[in-house]
Write an enzyme that holds these catalytic residues in place. Structure first.
Site, PDB file in Angstrom:
ATOM      1  N   ASP A   1      72.714  28.764  51.090  1.00 54.69           N
ATOM      2  CA  ASP A   1      73.926  28.510  51.880  1.00 54.69           C
ATOM      3  C   ASP A   1      74.114  27.002  52.025  1.00 54.69           C
ATOM      4  O   ASP A   1      73.132  26.282  52.250  1.00 54.69           O
ATOM      5  CB  ASP A   1      73.773  29.142  53.277  1.00 54.69           C
ATOM      6  CG  ASP A   1      75.085  29.702  53.809  1.00 54.69           C
ATOM      7  OD1 ASP A   1      76.153  29.205  53.399  1.00 54.69           O
ATOM      8  OD2 ASP A   1      75.047  30.633  54.631  1.00 54.69           O
TER       9      ASP A   1
ATOM     10  N   HIS B   1      81.553  22.121  50.457  1.00 53.12           N
ATOM     11  CA  HIS B   1      81.012  22.930  51.555  1.00 53.12           C
ATOM     12  C   HIS B   1      79.842  23.795  51.111  1.00 53.12           C
ATOM     13  O   HIS B   1      79.106  24.310  51.955  1.00 53.12           O
ATOM     14  CB  HIS B   1      82.116  23.816  52.138  1.00 53.12           C
ATOM     15  CG  HIS B   1      83.137  23.037  52.926  1.00 53.12           C
ATOM     16  ND1 HIS B   1      83.136  22.989  54.302  1.00 53.12           N
ATOM     17  CD2 HIS B   1      84.164  22.251  52.534  1.00 53.12           C
ATOM     18  CE1 HIS B   1      84.132  22.221  54.723  1.00 53.12           C
ATOM     19  NE2 HIS B   1      84.771  21.766  53.672  1.00 53.12           N
TER      20      HIS B   1
END
Ligand code: ADQ
Length: 478
Positions: free
Chosen positions: A365, A157
């Protein structure tokens, strides 16, 4: 038919709305196949034995939740130490924040072995195992060592750093080798996939085969980018709910004379929140017409407070917000509203909708789902503008956002000014294009594509079953 087994550090009851988009989406595939969700229970046993932990089984409708307790030593080394003190900073390109304490890795390996030992007896021969995230990189190889033959997929992720940064981890070779125990490894973006393949080729002499294959350590791995999305329909439903509407009306009325900018994050150094406050200060300095008008609401939910770097960022943020409010504030205007709390998921769409600008500016991110939620929550007739960091996985897809370099305070302040001044026609055109992409790459597509790569026939069955469940729900609700 086969059953989906999801393994992640934490487990959520997919029936509870507070579980969030990912849990709800994975829950759909789990419920359709009567699946199993395995992970840490969240409990820390103060005087427990390292490498041991009680297994708890609980039924959540058709889904079995299987969780294991951790002792204090295992929690501090596996979770706080190696996962969040080594892997999280390095994978977010922050070698300066990594704490390469030698005994963390022992705890990390021990807990992955514990998970493999507890999980293996629960598996059925035709199960499909899907492991999530950086806490569990060696799990597949521990499962294989214990005799597991089922198909195993792994999804990262968070970002995959470039090879020279990854190679700074003392155990980088072991981590890459462990991933080759999987059948499929998925990343958020093409950039991350490129970094992984580059490292596997350079450090493990992997050979690329076809579009997605990599051969190394006597195995063939399918490696691909599967950008995660949100459940747009679920988010729409939330947005039409009472709490979201109430939040929208209250916020809009309270700030009727202001123009709102919003940031929503976990309080994490990767999210670039201090840089964002400095940028907002620059906006008020360079474009004084925003004084007594533009207001930044920054929601930062408490996160990993037992890790030192997280305590430091909290202090820095409080100081920065206090300084902007002290220097620019008026009796009736507070430029920055900083809220160190989690906002209930049901209220989020209302808050997003009330804000003219979504300021999503992480330093790094994996994807960033807040950016997608912000777009999905806007009114198509009068939408807000997304200002998005070029260093997010989302930036690879959301090209119609105003893309910024969050380290460039001046350039980002200019983009905020552009967003605040953007004419309606341009806002609509950008929003329309963004929403189309977000719909096209939603969370259903993400898991269908990933499961498809892992086992095409299984993915078709899941698709059929979830469709039937949705139809049954629609009939029941009508
Ligand atoms: P996170 O770093 O947690 O996740 P993100 O994708 O931004 O980051 O958010 C996940 C969810 O948390 C969103 O649904 C969001 O609404 C919610 N959330 C965040 N802050 C909140 C707050 N203050 N109050 C209420 N809700 C909040 C990791 C990776 C990301 C990746 C996701 C999914 O770091 O890059 O996008 O996993 O793969």
């Amino acid at each position: 038919m086969s059953r989906l087994v999801v393994v992640s550090n934490r487990v959520a009851d997919p029936r509870k709305p507070a579980a969030g988009g990912l849990a709800v989406a994975l829950g759909e595939a789990l419920q359709a196949t009567g699946g199993l969700w395995f992970g840490w229970s969240g409990a820390i046993v103060e005087d427990g034995t390292p490498g041991e932990g009680e297994l708890h089984l609980q039924q959540a409708g058709p889904v079995t939740l299987a969780t294991v307790d951790l002792c204090r030593e295992d929690h501090d080394t596996y979770y706080a130490g190696y996962s969040n003190g080594v892997l999280w900073p390095v994978f977010h390109y922050r070698l300066d924040l990594a704490d390469f304490d030698g005994h963390y890795v022992d705890g990390y390996r021990r807990v992955n072995q514990l998970f493999a030992r507890r999980l293996l007896p629960l598996l059925r021969p035709d199960d499909i195992v899907w492991v999530h995230d950086y806490h569990l990189i060696p799990l597949a190889s521990e499962l294989r060592a214990a005799g597991c033959c089922q198909r195993i997929g792994f999804f990262l992720h968070i970002p995959m750093p470039p090879p020279p940064i990854f190679a700074a981890i003392p155990h980088h070779e072991w981590l890459i080798r462990s991933l080759f125990a999987c059948d499929v490894v998925g990343f958020q973006s093409r950039t991350d996939l490129g970094h992984f393949a580059g490292h596997a080729i350079a450090a493990a002499a992997a050979t690329p085969v076809g579009d997605h294959g990599l051969d190394a350590y006597g195995r063939r791995l399918h490696a691909q980018a599967f950008p995660i999305g949100i459940d747009v329909d679920e988010f729409d439903r939330l947005g039409r709910g009472r709490e979201a509407r109430e939040t929208y009306v209250t916020t809009r009325d309270e700030y009727a004379r202001r123009r709102l900018l919003i940031g929503v994050d976990r309080l994490d150094y990767s999210k670039g929140i201090p840089q964002r406050i400095r940028t907002f200060r620059e906006l008020l300095t360079r474009y004084p017409e925003n004084r007594n008008s533009a207001t930044l609401i920054q929601i930062a939910s408490p996160s990993r407070e037992s890790v030192e770097a997280y305590a430091d960022i909290r202090i820095e943020l409080e100081r920065l917000c206090g300084a902007v409010n002290g220097d620019f504030g008026e009796l009736d205007w507070m430029p920055v509203r900083y809220i160190h709390r989690t906002v209930a998921r049901r209220r989020l769409p209302g808050l997003y909708r009330a804000a003219r600008v979504g300021v999503i500016t992480p330093l790094r991110d994996g994807m960033n789902l807040v950016a997608k939620e912000y777009v999905a929550a806007q009114q198509a007739s009068d939408p807000g503008v997304l200002v998005l960091s070029q260093f997010t996985g989302a930036a690879e897809q959301l090209e119609e956002a105003l893309l910024v370099n969050p380290y460039d305070t001046r350039g980002t302040a200019d983009a905020l000014q552009q967003a605040l001044a953007m004419p309606l026609a341009e806002r609509r055109a950008r929003h329309d294009a963004l929403l189309r992409r977000i719909r096209e790459h939603d969370v259903h597509r993400w898991y269908a594509d990933f499961l498809g790569a892992l086992d095409g026939a299984f993915a078709d069955q899941v698709r059929q079953l979830t469709l039937e469940r949705r139809q049954r729900r629609a009939v029941a609700g009508a």
